[in-house]
Design a protein around this motif. Structure first.
Motif, short mmCIF file in Angstrom:
data_model
loop_
_atom_site.label_atom_id
_atom_site.label_comp_id
_atom_site.label_asym_id
_atom_site.label_seq_id
_atom_site.Cartn_x
_atom_site.Cartn_y
_atom_site.Cartn_z
N GLN A 1 0.83 -1.20 0.00
CA GLN A 1 0.00 0.00 0.00
C GLN A 1 0.88 1.26 0.00
O GLN A 1 0.48 2.29 -0.57
CB GLN A 1 -0.94 -0.01 1.21
CG GLN A 1 -2.04 -1.06 1.14
CD GLN A 1 -2.96 -0.85 -0.05
OE1 GLN A 1 -3.11 0.26 -0.55
NE2 GLN A 1 -3.60 -1.93 -0.50
N HIS A 2 2.02 1.20 0.64
CA HIS A 2 2.94 2.34 0.59
C HIS A 2 3.36 2.62 -0.85
O HIS A 2 3.40 3.78 -1.29
CB HIS A 2 4.17 2.07 1.45
CG HIS A 2 5.32 3.00 1.15
ND1 HIS A 2 5.31 4.34 1.50
CD2 HIS A 2 6.50 2.79 0.50
CE1 HIS A 2 6.43 4.90 1.09
NE2 HIS A 2 7.16 3.98 0.49
N GLU A 3 3.69 1.57 -1.59
CA GLU A 3 4.09 1.76 -2.98
C GLU A 3 2.95 2.31 -3.82
O GLU A 3 3.17 3.12 -4.73
CB GLU A 3 4.59 0.43 -3.56
CG GLU A 3 5.91 -0.02 -2.95
CD GLU A 3 6.30 -1.43 -3.35
OE1 GLU A 3 7.50 -1.68 -3.51
OE2 GLU A 3 5.39 -2.29 -3.50
N VAL A 4 1.73 1.89 -3.51
CA VAL A 4 0.57 2.42 -4.22
C VAL A 4 0.41 3.92 -3.94
O VAL A 4 0.22 4.73 -4.85
CB VAL A 4 -0.71 1.67 -3.81
CG1 VAL A 4 -1.95 2.35 -4.38
CG2 VAL A 4 -0.64 0.21 -4.27
N GLY B 1 -4.41 13.19 11.40
CA GLY B 1 -3.39 12.74 10.46
C GLY B 1 -2.35 13.80 10.18
O GLY B 1 -1.14 13.53 10.16
N ILE B 2 -2.82 15.05 10.00
CA ILE B 2 -1.89 16.15 9.75
C ILE B 2 -1.03 16.43 10.97
O ILE B 2 0.20 16.62 10.87
CB ILE B 2 -2.66 17.41 9.32
CG1 ILE B 2 -3.32 17.18 7.95
CG2 ILE B 2 -1.73 18.62 9.26
CD1 ILE B 2 -4.15 18.33 7.46
N LEU B 3 -1.65 16.42 12.15
CA LEU B 3 -0.91 16.73 13.37
C LEU B 3 0.04 15.59 13.77
O LEU B 3 1.00 15.82 14.51
CB LEU B 3 -1.89 17.04 14.51
CG LEU B 3 -2.72 18.31 14.31
CD1 LEU B 3 -3.66 18.52 15.48
CD2 LEU B 3 -1.82 19.53 14.10
N ILE C 1 -6.81 4.66 -1.08
CA ILE C 1 -5.44 4.20 -0.78
C ILE C 1 -5.07 4.46 0.68
O ILE C 1 -3.92 4.28 1.07
CB ILE C 1 -4.41 4.87 -1.70
CG1 ILE C 1 -4.40 6.39 -1.54
CG2 ILE C 1 -4.67 4.50 -3.16
CD1 ILE C 1 -3.31 7.10 -2.33
N MET C 2 -6.05 4.87 1.51
CA MET C 2 -5.81 5.07 2.94
C MET C 2 -6.92 4.38 3.73
O MET C 2 -8.10 4.50 3.38
CB MET C 2 -5.74 6.56 3.27
CG MET C 2 -4.50 7.23 2.70
SD MET C 2 -4.30 8.96 3.17
CE MET C 2 -5.52 9.76 2.12
N GLN D 1 -2.33 8.01 6.53
CA GLN D 1 -2.40 9.43 6.22
C GLN D 1 -1.03 10.09 6.40
O GLN D 1 -0.64 10.95 5.60
CB GLN D 1 -3.45 10.10 7.10
CG GLN D 1 -4.86 9.58 6.86
CD GLN D 1 -5.89 10.20 7.78
OE1 GLN D 1 -5.81 11.37 8.13
NE2 GLN D 1 -6.88 9.40 8.18
N VAL D 2 -0.31 9.69 7.43
CA VAL D 2 1.04 10.21 7.63
C VAL D 2 1.94 9.81 6.46
O VAL D 2 2.71 10.63 5.93
CB VAL D 2 1.63 9.71 8.96
CG1 VAL D 2 3.11 10.05 9.07
CG2 VAL D 2 0.86 10.31 10.13
#
Length: 679
Positions: free
Chosen positions: A541-544, A634-636, A584-585, A596-597
């Motif tokens: 999933q990271h590669e995606v 996710g942003i924080l 993809i998340m 998200q990170v």
């Protein structure tokens, strides 16, 4: 109208380089199975040049024979005159002084090298040049440069050109080359007067200089007046800029960022440009444009360029972006990936060809493996052989069965080492019954060394007979272990600390997504094809996420170059293809937000090497937050992550910090309200 003035191309060779000549002229080497000079002449034809003067040192007979039988000599040629000068000039300076003595130049002219590959539209640069000339007759030259980022893979690492430019006038104020091996390898020396005389200057190390120069006849006059000028940049350019107070002549720049230009000046560039061609970054200079009469390449949906009359056994597999020439036979169980095969090649059963270059009439025996190597015309690789990464097999070399050619070895049929005669072969290198020797550079030939070897092609300063491949230098180590396949590190950020283990997935998926974005495909269709790639390559999933981010950022950059504002481009892409990102998340319902990170880290890595990356990071962060693609948590969680501050990634965080502060303060206010409600 385009300049009718001549086009001059110089081939400089110091006297010591002419001891013995090699077999093939660099400009005739096959690049994606087409001679390099075809791309140079096509560029000039597209620029509207009508008179071509070619200066040729070594191999002039070969070049003349090729030109005389090419389409450029037919009645349908766009050139009125195409003249080749056989010259013994020892430098570009000698060639320019000879050209001036012939009194052929009557107006502005283009000066390029015979190894240029470019799709640049030269008309805007010509218009700017002419406009300057009308106002100031001392503006004698315009250099066309490409903005590429500091870490572009075509750029050399041992020598970095630095241009100091006045951005208001595009005038070049200073030129210097930084040598990695030098004592002051990270510094340039500027005249203090430049800082006081110009309100603003730019020091540019990110430019690719492909030696495309728009010149006036005054340029030739300066070459003649200064017989110590030998090279185009370190002598002529540096000298003219230094002597501005004496001669008053100015040289300007024209920088392009969305077009392609590169020179096939070493093996690293040869490899990179070949891959750029199959990736269509050089369009229309691609194999399926069929620039040479008799070619009939077609481009299929799998990224393969193939001529007719290619034999592929049913059990064979051709993967990735490949080029297959006519009459090539690929046997049963063969795997070919990311490789270039010339015409009439014979690939035996169960052989493996990976990321390699096989020129015409190469024979590969059953069960042999070739990885990241070059095999020149007429060479024979026996059965069960292994050709390791970085090896070069020169013309008509024969490798015996079950022989391993170790990494970075160069095998030729020349006299390359003391004690070996021309009629002998080194069985320890090519096996019993093989034909060839290991090329050994002279002990003092280390001027270009920057890796494990001076040259995968023959070093031009070595004593090499005409069994060698070419005078093409390798200023870098041979095939660099890089997965970058884009014109400007578009799909793999060079600042990334990742080494993508699944480069075929990343290349193919990124390309597919980008094509879908550019052609405005439906989001569900893009997601469907992406999922097919994921299953085919068993991608993580990271590669995606990484592939999606690479394609999105490239598309946003393309929109910005076409005139769309950066903020608008970000909104347009993410709002239109929101569902692609949503799929993809998978951490919406969890307290921790690793997906998200990871997505935001991919965005950050991709933007490090892009123009306006700092602004784009802010726009993307706000957009994915507003669209609820990435949650506040996710942003924080991304912002304090140590990975987001590694290396150059910290350099593009500045503008986004205010947005993060806003989110943090809003979160604190919410917590305060909750505490008050509980009380």
């Amino acid at each position: 109208m385009p300049p009718k003035a001549p086009k001059a191309k110089g081939k400089a060779k110091p006297p010591e380089e002419k001891r013995q000549e090699s077999l093939q002229a660099v400009c005739l080497l096959p690049l994606a199975n087409t001679p390099v000079i075809e791309y140079t002449l096509e560029f000039l034809a597209r620029a509207g040049v009508e008179d071509i003067f070619i200066y040729c040192g070594s191999h002039s007979e070969q070049v003349e024979e090729y030109i005389d039988t090419s389409r450029w000599k037919l009645s349908t040629s766009p050139f009125k005159n195409l003249i080749l000068f056989k010259s013994d000039a020892a430098s570009v300076g000698d060639a320019m002084r000879d050209l001036d003595s012939r009194a052929l130049i009557t107006g502005d002219f283009l000066l390029v090298s015979g190894d240029l590959v470019s799709n640049i539209a030269i008309e805007p640069a010509l218009a700017r040049h002419r406009g300057r000339r009308e106002k100031d007759k001392n503006a004698i030259m315009t250099m066309v440069l490409c903005g590429s980022g500091i870490h572009h893979r075509i750029k050399t690492t041992n020598r970095k050109p630095v241009f100091v430019i006045n951005p208001a006038t595009d005038r070049c104020l200073h030129y210097e080359e930084i040598h990695a091996s030098g004592r002051n390898g990270r510094h340039v020396t500027l005249d203090p007067d430049l800082l006081s005389e110009h309100a603003e200057i730019e020091v540019r190390e990110d430019l690719i200089d492909c030696r495309i120069d728009i010149c006036t006849p005054d340029v030739l006059g300066l070459w003649c007046d200064n017989f110590d000028y030998q090279s185009l940049r370190t002598s002529f350019l540096f000298g003219v800029l230094k002597d501005y107070e004496l001669n008053g002549k100015t040289i300007h720049t024209h920088i392009v960022t969305d077009q392609y230009a590169a020179r096939v000046r070493n093996l690293r560039a040869y490899n990179a440009i070949s891959k750029d061609m199959t990736g269509r970054w050089t369009y229309p200079l691609c194999p399926d444009s069929n620039h040479v009469p008799g070619q009939n390449y077609r481009y299929n949906r799998y990224g393969i360029y193939q001529e007719t009359d290619v034999t592929l056994e049913r059990s064979s597999r051709v993967r990735g972006r490949c080029v297959l020439g006519r009459r090539t036979v690929i046997g049963e169980g063969v795997t070919v990936s990311e490789s270039f095969l010339g015409r009439s090649c014979q690939i035996g059963k169960c052989a493996k060809i990976e990321d390699s270059y096989l020129w015409d009439n190469v024979v590969v025996g059953d069960g042999s493996t070739i990885r990241q190597a070059v095999v020149a015309e007429g060479a024979v690789i026996g059965k069960g052989c292994v050709i390791e990464s970085g090896a070069l097999i020169s013309y008509k070399v024969r490798i015996a069965d079950n022989t391993t050619v170790s990494a970075s070895k160069k095998i030729t049929r020349a006299v390359v080492a003391e004690g070996i005669s021309r009629n002998e072969s080194d069985n320890s290198v090519v096996g019993k019954g093989g034909e060839g020797y290991e090329y050994v550079a002279d002990s003092d030939d280390d001027s270009d060394a920057s890796g494990s070897s001076n040259s995968m092609y023959n070093n031009p300063q070595a004593s090499v007979s005409d069994s060698s491949v070419s005078t093409l230098r390798s200023e870098e180590s041979e095939f660099e272990q890089t997965e970058d396949r884009s014109r400007r590190a578009s799909f793999i950020s060079e600042t990334s600390d990742e080494a993508a283990p699944n480069k075929n997935f990343h290349d193919d998926a990124s390309r597919s997504i980008l094509d879908g974005l550019e052609m405005d495909h439906l989001p569900e269709n893009i997601s469907l094809e992406l999922n097919a790639f994921r299953m085919t390559f068993n991608a993580s999933q990271h590669e995606v996420r990484r592939a999606v981010v690479a394609a999105f950022m490239k598309h946003i950059t393309n929109l910005a170059h076409r005139g769309t504002g950066a903020r608008e481009a970000v909104h347009k892409v993410f709002s239109r293809y929101k569902t692609v990102v949503m799929r993809i998340m998978f951490d919406k319902d969890s307290r921790e937000k690793p997906d998200q990170v990871d997505f935001l880290l991919c965005v950050q890595r991709e933007l490090v090497s892009r123009e306006n990356g700092e602004s784009l990071l802010l726009f993307v962060a706000k957009e994915v937050y507003d669209l609820e693609l990435v949650e506040e948590d996710g942003i924080l969680q991304w912002w304090p992550d140590s990975r987001s501050r590694q290396g150059n990634m910290a350099n593009i965080r500045g503008l986004t910090e205010q947005f993060i502060t806003f989110l943090q303060e809003a979160e604190e206010d919410d917590e305060s309200e909750e505490d008050e409600d509980e009380e």
